[in-house]
Scaffold this motif. Structure first.
Motif, PDB file in Angstrom:
ATOM      1  N   SER A   8       6.469  57.581  11.690  1.00  0.00           N
ATOM      2  CA  SER A   8       7.445  56.502  11.568  1.00  0.00           C
ATOM      3  C   SER A   8       7.375  55.788  10.220  1.00  0.00           C
TER       4      SER A   8
ATOM      5  N   ASP B 127       8.165  55.585   6.711  1.00  0.00           N
ATOM      6  CA  ASP B 127       9.037  56.231   5.734  1.00  0.00           C
ATOM      7  C   ASP B 127       8.789  55.730   4.319  1.00  0.00           C
TER       8      ASP B 127
ATOM      9  N   ARG C  42      10.295  52.244  -0.483  1.00  0.00           N
ATOM     10  CA  ARG C  42      11.055  53.265   0.232  1.00  0.00           C
ATOM     11  C   ARG C  42      12.142  53.831  -0.672  1.00  0.00           C
TER      12      ARG C  42
END
Length: 218
Positions: free
Chosen positions: A8, A10, A102
């Protein structure tokens, strides 16, 4: 002990060592209540301080949100007890001159100035300062702020080479950040069925360069 990165997560820029262990503990707790982790950093500030930077999926983060995250992660940290000594817990928003961790961060802030360090040489350098020209699935194109003689005006940096990246505070960034924040907060209010009664630019006490933050002693 080797920290295993959850599916999960990212983020393309992550912690190492004790910071990584802490991230593994707090991230699933935060995700369960609607927040995403930006960064974890344990410092020697004020004795020992654990800094957790977080935000909602829409990029907003209020003082109340910081308090909610703090209340949620504290029990998990008490159970796993990754820090042997007493410490202060600080939960904060990323702020306007935020770190970019990210791929979506680079896309969101295209057109703004960034300082970046890489883990390997890219175009004979490890440090870059310039405008985010574009980003794709593999990397980001930087327009150099001041290209040296013989250097290309732009350089493409692969995501897997980036060790750290952070926005540089400018007037344009402040205006854009406040505008994005206001839009996100209004959309959140609409989803919750709340009235839009805060004036533009001052909603939720947003100030240029400021970070919402809460602190407690552990």
């Amino acid at each position: 002990m080797t920290a295993t990165v959850p599916d999960s997560d990212d983020r393309i820029i992550r912690e190492s060592g004790i910071d990584a262990r802490i991230a593994l503990i707090v991230q699933p707790v935060m995700r369960a209540i609607g927040f995403r982790l930006v960064r974890v950093h344990l410092t020697g500030q004020n004795g020992l301080t654990l800094q957790i930077m977080a935000e909602r999926e829409d990029g907003t983060m209020t003082v109340e949100d910081c308090e909610e995250v703090s209340r949620a992660v504290s029990p998990a940290l008490d159970v796993d007890d990754p820090i042997e000594k007493a410490y202060h817990l600080e939960v904060s928003s990323p702020g306007i001159d935020r770190p970019l961790v990210r791929k979506t961060d680079f896309a969101t802030w295209t057109g703004h100035l960034v300082k970046m360090e890489t883990s390997v040489l890219v175009a004979d350098r490890k440090r870059f300062k310039g405008k985010i020209a574009e980003s794709d699935a593999d990397g980001v194109l930087i327009e150099r702020d001041k290209a040296a003689y013989g250097e290309q005006p732009t350089v493409r940096v692969p995501y897997d080479a980036i060790a750290e990246a952070r926005l540089i505070l400018t007037d344009d960034l402040i205006r854009d950040a406040l505008s994005k924040d206001n839009r996100a907060r209004k959309e959140a209010k609409k989803r919750r069925g709340e009235p839009e009664d805060a004036p533009e630019g001052v909603e939720a006490g947003v100030e240029a360069g400021a970070e919402d933050e809460t602190e407690q002693e552990m």
